[in-house]
Design an enzyme around this catalytic site. Structure first.
Site, PDB file in Angstrom:
ATOM      1  N   HIS A  35       0.847  -1.202   0.000  1.00  7.76           N
ATOM      2  CA  HIS A  35       0.000   0.000   0.000  1.00  7.76           C
ATOM      3  C   HIS A  35       0.876   1.244   0.000  1.00  7.76           C
ATOM      4  CE1 HIS A  35      -3.999   1.941   1.192  1.00  7.76           C
ATOM      5  NE2 HIS A  35      -3.127   2.951   1.209  1.00  7.76           N
ATOM      6  N   HIS A  92      -9.822   1.653   0.469  1.00  5.76           N
ATOM      7  CA  HIS A  92      -9.583   2.429   1.677  1.00  5.76           C
ATOM      8  C   HIS A  92     -10.885   2.335   2.475  1.00  5.76           C
ATOM      9  CE1 HIS A  92      -6.168   3.940  -0.495  1.00  5.76           C
ATOM     10  NE2 HIS A  92      -5.876   4.856   0.415  1.00  5.76           N
ATOM     11  N   GLN A 130     -10.224   8.775  -4.987  1.00  2.37           N
ATOM     12  CA  GLN A 130      -9.908   9.521  -3.774  1.00  2.37           C
ATOM     13  C   GLN A 130     -11.081  10.350  -3.257  1.00  2.37           C
ATOM     14  OE1 GLN A 130      -6.509  10.361  -1.740  1.00  2.37           O
ATOM     15  NE2 GLN A 130      -8.464  10.338  -0.696  1.00  2.37           N
TER      16      GLN A 130
END
Length: 431
Positions: A61, A214, A156
């Site tokens: 990651h 995430h 994101q």
């Protein structure tokens, strides 16, 4: 033979061994070391002198697209995840192909020098031009002969809550992303978060890809998307092909729910990736004291049979102004943060940046490990055990990629002039 490594220690094995590398860059034989046997007259000879020969480090990651942008266009003054995202949202408007390629390649050089030969990088795909993705696809092609680079299409700023997010995610996969990402806790509502995971899994199933989200990167104990991800992994059959990264909200869950969650995660087969640098830095920023540190339940999940790995995550970017991309530093910080300090636990921290991280990337025995037929990619560490390597933070003496020496670090002993004694080199090994 192209190369022979003589007199090396191997993880999980007693004694010393020779590792012979064939001309095709694969391991030909692993045989017990015989100090009476003459070394070969041809090929590269590496004398291990009892050092630890390990499969290469694996970075499960990292964000190569954001690396080395700390302070651009402004510093993250609050130190929070949310301001970091805001800073990056401003910085990504100025991205160019050359900019991303240069920064990503620089960090990959740092990683290779430290023995990292397999990398999973997340790449922000909430950019209509997908500039960073195209640049990282180019970098992946440049390094493919000696490094494995997996690219996660990482939304994101969301899939459902970001305008056109789902279409951009699909376009990123069409252009060649290896893994499908998500960020459910950043979506506008819980329902949006659940929907975003549904989209991510659907895209992954359509294209035969893995999922790495995430997940629950927040101190809110009500953020419970990891259960949704695990249930989807179980019901779709993706299982170990799915990963939940961060899951820091787990550090705030109560005992009863945690017990239930351990069972679900164990049954699902998913991986967890904890990122101790970012998690320790970003979490607890809204707390007084006592202040939560925000790591996931590393020790408890390991005990439940869940595969857990450590990642470095950010390197000098809006979420972490520091970092050298060192896997052994990640392991050291992680074992302290997760209190993996028992004699039988410290070696597990080493596994979390090697074999356990390899499982996150889906590397098979034919692709990873010190065994006959596997690629001759490994690191020779000036230490006798994994625990010693972590404790002393050693640099690899040699990094070998598919039978070719990619990096080497000469010994650099410290000479100590201790009063009343003759000058001598400092030895940090236990005598």
């Amino acid at each position: 033979m192209r190369m022979i490594v003589r007199g090396a220690r191997l993880s999980h094995t007693e004694g010393l061994y020779d590792v012979e590398v064939a001309e095709d860059g694969r391991i030909a034989r692993v045989v017990p070391y015989d100090d009476q046997k003459e070394p070969p007259a041809t090929g590269v000879l590496i004398e291990a002198h009892g050092g630890l020969l390990s499969a290469p480090f694996v970075e499960p990651h990292i964000h190569l697209d954001t690396a080395l942008t700390a302070g651009e266009p402004r510093p993250n003054a609050s130190g929070t995840l949310w301001e970091g995202i805001a800073c990056w949202s401003e910085r990504k408007r100025t991205l160019t192909r050359e900019d991303v390629v240069a920064r990503a390649t620089q960090v990959l050089r740092w990683q290779a020098a430290q023995g990292v030969l397999h990398v999973r990088t997340h790449c922000d795909v909430t950019d209509p031009e997908l500039t960073a993705l195209d640049a990282l696809l180019e970098v992946r092609d440049r390094v493919r002969d000696f490094m494995t680079l997996q690219i996660v299409a990482f939304p994101q700023e969301g899939i459902v809550s970001f305008p056109g997010g789902a279409a951009l995610l699909r376009e990123a996969v069409a252009r060649g992303a290896d893994v499908v990402g998500a960020i459910p806790h950043f979506e506008d509502t819980r329902e949006d978060g659940v929907a975003s995971l549904g989209i991510a899994f659907a895209v992954a199933e359509e294209h035969g890809l893995r999922v790495d989200a995430h997940c629950d990167e927040i101190d809110d104990e009500q953020s419970r998307f990891v259960e949704v991800l695990a249930a989807l992994a179980l019901r779709t059959g993706l299982r170990e092909r799915a990963t939940a990264s961060h899951t820091t909200a787990m550090g705030s869950y109560g005992g009863a729910y945690s017990f239930k969650l351990q069972r679900l995660l164990s049954r699902s087969g998913i991986n967890l990736v904890s990122n101790p640098f970012a998690n320790l830095n970003l979490q607890g920023r809204f707390d007084g004291y006592p202040k939560r540190r925000g790591l996931t339940q590393v020790k408890e999940m390991l005990g439940a049979g869940v595969n857990v790995a450590f990642g470095h995550d950010d390197v000098m970017d809006p979420w972490n102004a520091l970092g050298t991309a060192s896997p052994l530093q990640t392991a050291l910080v992680g074992l302290y943060a997760a209190q993996l300090t028992g004699a039988d636990e410290i070696p597990v921290a080493f596994e979390m940046v090697t074999e356990r991280a390899a499982r996150v990337l889906g590397l098979t025995d034919a692709e990873y490990g010190i065994s006959e037929g596997a690629p001759a990619s490994f690191v020779l560490l000036p230490a006798e055990t994994p625990a010693e390597a972590v404790r002393r933070q050693v640099r690899p003496r040699y990094v070998v990629a598919r039978g070719t020496v990619l990096a080497e670090t000469p010994p650099a002993p410290t000479r100590l002039n201790w009063p009343g004694e003759p000058p001598a080199e400092v030895d940090f090994r236990r005598s």
